[in-house]
Structure formats: structure tokens, C-alpha cells
Write a protein that holds these residues in place. Structure first.
Motif: not given
Lengths: 223, 363
Positions: A81, A86-87, A89, A114, A117, A119, A142, A147, A149, A183
Motif C-alpha cells: 500500500v 494508486g490506491v 480504499a 499515502l 498518493t 486514492v 485521507f 492523500a 483523493t 484515478l
């Protein structure tokens, strides 16, 4: 804009806090992962994908709370992670919020894991009355982690699995596609100085020289 | 190489009897453990410093001064002396006094302490923990080396024409270890001064400490104190032994399962796989400890945690017998084999005095 070389495949990691087998959260995660991979392929950057099922790490997550370090199996998930480009969640809604297991996994991550990153936030619940949970609990969490988002969060209520949209609401497929597109765009456009992890080893040993660090203490508001 | 024990000084109920020792019993037990350490041929006894229950050792130099009077050979140390919340002037004085009383058989390990409320109880702010550790030691370092100190810093009242008394024994400041489980700033601090670095590795996986020790060794060389393999490294260890390893596991498991630091979490087996904890035969402890050299390089001091989690004193004393009779003699021989001559031993008062006699006075 140049795209990452094939030797530096982007890494897309999805975190699923779904507990059922089968799990609606996992179902949503798989659709989001596939859609994001597809959109990344359009950018010429087909990613390596991985799903972290938190249920498989439930004991290790509790143990990490007690010992202060993640055991070896959990460590691999944490590193995946933290190292992701890219994550996704995704959590079920439990008592008006993300599940405790989901939050505990986030608590095991370093605060900066994160930061920067991209997300994508996703959640599942019994009714669409919970859908703003994405905005009032997930997004602030987040934001704290710094992050990136993506604007569209995807909430799937039970009804969504058997319904189209209406004149006010895009249906689940279109929300998935919009979020995945966002994303993919964040991931493909993300600057990667020195390659994804090229300088990690050097950074690990970096220290502020002692005299400089000591001098900082004397500065107003320093240290 | 030095071998010894370090004690947290916790008052913890024995999970088998549910009885906790009184503070008096625990303090006397720490003394017995120190005396036993000397009796079985160990080199070092170190006490923690705590200012909250369930811990008893709030006054390390009082305890160590008493032990000094009842021992002849043992080096007395701390794990750790709180350099954040103690006044560095008082540390300089207390430990210089101990040094005189112990005829130089002492050193100390500085640490920050990780109990949040202790900082405000002593008028400090935990968010400034690193800054306090760095600035307070900068003063402490001068107080032991300069007869008259003028000082102005951020955290304590300024000093004009101050002389810390007594002056260090033979003009040799006590040797300092900097203890850390997390902070590379502390590794850098230890390297800058050419002091020792103690990585208390007993509760976490080794990879984390390999990184910290690597930083310390490289920076030690950067500051001109020697080559990286000549830096002074100490490590922790945590063991419970019986001749038959199954017996050791059976006997120690309830103490593990209820231990204050990690109890009610992973299984004994999982924790042994991830950390240096070794519950088994003396040979297993020997093998596990020798592996530290593979991970961290040749090092100078090995301290074992033996008396915690409510283990009865009688068991702890038995453990020290096994450690002294069966484990440490083998470790001494094995660590000595293949150890390059260029790797120094841990500094002692005698070795520092000899070194000072060789070198011209820098002032």
C-alpha cells in the motif's frame, strides 16, 4: 507527456475491508480495479494490480496494535500500500462510519505512507442513506494522510446492484467508470522523480547533520 | 565484549499467583539480581529510570551507589537515564558522584522516555523530546569536560561561571551510551560525539535496527572517530531458558501471554519469530545471540532483560545462573573468534584513562 516505461509498471493496490464471503465490498473493489486498469491502459500504462483483503490480516492487525509493529504477512501488505502508485480504499459502512478493521489497518500505516498518493474512496452499505459517509468520514481521514483523493467517491448500496440510474443519479457502472477515469488520470500524471522507488535506499539513511540540527533548537520557533 | 542484564523495574503481578511484589520487595529484588550478575560472572547491571507506577527505580544513582558498595567488579549503568526531563546539571553531578563512589565502575545510557505525562510532571513538553535530548546533552557534555561553564540554551536557566561538582574521577567523563529505538537524530548525536549507541532491539524486528545502526556507524566514521566497524554498539536481548526447550516454553508462556508490553497480542511463537525473544535451551539462546553479529556487525555490549512480567525472583536468579554458567562463556569465546583486532571493546574508566594518558591534552 511521456508515459512510464514498461519496466516501471504502475502499481495499483486495492484495500478491501469487506468481511463476507462473497463480499459486496470486494465485488465493488474488483469492478473499480478492472475499470481503473482499463483506463490506465488507454494511457499506455497497464498497471500491476493487487487486492489486500483485510480479513486475512485481521489477527495481525490487532497484534500490531499491541506490539507496535506489523508481523511479516501484514508487513508485506503495508509495504504494498505504501509503495503503490494508486490506491482503492473500500470499506463497508459500520455504525455510520468505516469499519473498525479498516481504520485499524490505516492506523498501522505510517502517517506519511499515502502522502501524495492518488486514492479512490469506495464504500458499500445497506441503503443509499449512508452514501455521504464517504464525504464526512472517509475523505477527512485521507485528507489527514495528505492523500490525493479523486473527486468521485463510489458508494454502492444494496439497491445499486440491481438498478439503473435515474434523471438525477448516474447508475453504478457510470460512477465506477467516472471514478476509475479520475484515478487513472491522477496515476498517469503523477510525477515520479527518480523512478517509483529509485531513491528510497538513500532517503532511508538521510540525517540532518548534528550541528545544523542543534542550531535549529536555538531558532525562534525552531526544533 | 561485555555481557549484562538490564531491568525495567516493573512491579507486575505473577500471572500464576496473581500476587505482585511490594515496592520494597521489588527494589530489594533488583539489588539481588545485580549482586547475582556479578556472582555469575556478568559484566554489567543497568537499571531503568521511571517516575510512575508500576515502576520502582526513580532514583538510579541511589540504587547503583548502593550496589557499587556491595560489588567489586560489576559495571553499573542505566537503561535509560532520562535526559529530557532531568536537569542536565543534576545528571552531571549525580553521575560524577556515583563515578567516584564506584571507583569508575559505571557509565550511563541516555534516553528520552516514552511516557507522555512524565514530561509535564517535570515541566517539559513531549513534543520537544528530541530537542531536549540534544540540547541537554550538549550542556551535560560540557559540564563534565570544562571546569567553568557559561551556558545559555532554550530549555534551562542560563549558567554563568558554573562548576559542576564533583569533577569527574581522574578528569575522565563517564562514558555515555545513547539509547534509541526509533530516532535517527539520536544515532546522529551518538556518532557526532563518538559516544556509544544502544539499540534496544528486543521488541521489534531487526530490519529497523539494522538501519539505525548503519546510520550510526556511517556517521561515526564521518565525524572522524574511526571506521564504521569501530563504532561502539550495544544491543538488547530477552531470553528464558531451561535445559529442555519445551519446558522453557511451557513455563514462560503465561508470563509472555500477560506481559505488560506485548501480552494479549501475538503468540509466543509469532513473537519469537519476529523479535530477538528466545525461549528455549541455552544452545538456542547462544545461536540466536551470535546471529546478532551477522545482522549488526561486531559489537561491544549485550544486555539481557531477565526480570519482568512478574517472573518470581527465584526464577530470575536461576536464569542468571544458566546465563552465567552455560551461555555467556560460550558467547565470549565465539564472539572473540573472528573478531578483528581493530574492533574496540566497550570503553571503561581504565581504558579511557589509559587513552587520555597517551593523547596530548587537547586544551
Amino acid at each position: 507527456m511521456s508515459t512510464p516505461a514498461q519496466s516501471q509498471r504502475l502499481s495499483l493496490v486495492a484495500v478491501s475491508a469487506g468481511l463476507g464471503r462473497p463480499s459486496a465490498t470486494r465485488l465493488l473493489v474488483d469492478r473499480l480495479t478492472a475499470a481503473t486498469a482499463e483506463r490506465l491502459a488507454e494511457h499506455g500504462a497497464a498497471p500491476a494490480t493487487r487486492v489486500v483483503e483485510l480479513r486475512e490480516h485481521a489477527s495481525d492487525i490487532a497484534n500490531a496494535m499491541v506490539t507496535g509493529f506489523p508481523g511479516s504477512g501484514l508487513r508485506a501488505a503495508v509495504e504494498a500500500v505504501a509503495g503503490a502508485d494508486g490506491v482503492i480504499a473500500a470499506t463497508p459502512v459500520f455504525t455510520a462510519s468505516y469499519s473498525g478493521l479498516f481504520k485499524s489497518f490505516i492506523d498501522v500505516l505510517e502517517d506519511t505512507a499515502l502522502a501524495g498518493t492518488p486514492v479512490l474512496l469506495a464504500a458499500t452499505g445497506g441503503t443509499m442513506r449512508h452514501s455521504l459517509m464517504l464525504e464526512h468520514t472517509m475523505r477527512p481521514l485521507f485528507a489527514y494522510l495528505r492523500a490525493l483523493t479523486v473527486p468521485t467517491g463510489v458508494f454502492a448500496a444494496s439497491d445499486d446492484w440491481g438498478a439503473g440510474g435515474d434523471s438525477y443519479t448516474a447508475d453504478l457502472s457510470r460512477r465506477i467508470d467516472r471514478a476509475a477515469g479520475e484515478l487513472a488520470a491522477f496515476m498517469a500524471g503523477r510525477p515520479r522523480p527518480g523512478g517509483a522507488h529509485g531513491t528510497a535506499e538513500e532517503d532511508e539513511d538521510a540525517v540532518v547533520p548534528f550541528e545544523q540540527r542543534l542550531a535549529q533548537i536555538r531558532e525562534p520557533g525552531g526544533g | 565484549m561485555q555481557f549484562g542484564v538490564f531491568s525495567v523495574g516493573d512491579v507486575t503481578p505473577d500471572p500464576l499467583t496473581h500476587r505482585a511484589p511490594t515496592e520494597h520487595e521489588r527494589i530489594q529484588a533488583m539489588v539481588r539480581i545485580a549482586l547475582k550478575a556479578e556472582e555469575v560472572g556478568l559484566d554489567v547491571f543497568a537499571t531503568g529510570e521511571h517516575h510512575n507506577p508500576p515502576f520502582v527505580p526513580s532514583s538510579p544513582t541511589t540504587l547503583l551507589g548502593y550496589i557499587a558498595a556491595r560489588t567489586r567488579r560489576l559495571v553499573l549503568s542505566t537503561a535509560t537515564t532520562l535526559v529530557t526531563t532531568n536537569d542536565p546539571v543534576k545528571i552531571a553531578e549525580d553521575y560524577a558522584m556515583l563515578q567516584h563512589l564506584a571507583e569508575g565502575r559505571m557509565d550511563l545510557m541516555l534516553g528520552r522516555g516514552n511516557t507522555g505525562p512524565v514530561y509535564p510532571w517535570f515541566g517539559k513538553d513531549i513534543r520537544q523530546g528530541i530537542d531536549l535530548a540534544l540540547e541537554n546533552y550538549a550542556l551535560l557534555h560540557r559540564l563534565w569536560r570544562e571546569d567553568v561553564v557559561d551556558w545559555e540554551g532554550r530549555f534551562r536557566t542560563p549558567l554563568q561561571s558554573f562548576t559542576a561538582t564533583p569533577r569527574p574521577l581522574d578528569g575522565i567523563p563517564p562514558f555515555v551510551w545513547h539509547g534509541s529505538i526509533r530516532s535517527r537524530e539520536i544515532a546522529e548525536q551518538a556518532a557526532y560525539y563518538g559516544d556509544g549507541f544502544f539499540a534496544n532491539n528486543i521488541f521489534w524486528p531487526k530490519e529497523h535496527f539494522q538501519r539505525l545502526i548503519r546510520i550510526y556507524r556511517l556517521r561515526f566514521a564521518h565525524y572522524g572517530h574511526g571506521d564504521p566497524d569501530q563504532a561502539v554498539v550495544g544491543l538488547g536481548g530477552q531470553v528464558f531458558m531451561r535445559p529442555n526447550s519445551q519446558d522453557a516454553v511451557r513455563e514462560f508462556r503465561p508470563y509472555f501471554d500477560n506481559a505488560p508490553v506485548y501480552g494479549h497480542g501475538p503468540s509466543l511463537e509469532e513473537f519469537m519469530a519476529e523479535t530477538p525473544l528466545t525461549v528455549g535451551s541455552p544452545q538456542q539462546v547462544i545461536d540466536r545471540t551470535l546471529a546478532f553479529r551477522e545482522y549488526f556487525g561486531d559489537y561491544q555490549r549485550q544486555l539481557f532483560l531477565m526480570d519482568h512480567a512478574g517472573l518470581p525472583l527465584a526464577s530470575v536468579l536461576e536464569q542468571l545462573d544458566i546465563l552465567g554458567e552455560e551461555v555467556v562463556p560460550v558467547l565470549r569465546a565465539e564472539f572473540a573468534a573472528g573478531r578483528p583486532d581493530r574492533v574496540p571493546d566497550a570503553p571503561t574508566h581504565a581504558s579511557l584513562l589509559a587513552r587520555a594518558a597517551e593523547e596530548p591534552d587537547p586544551t
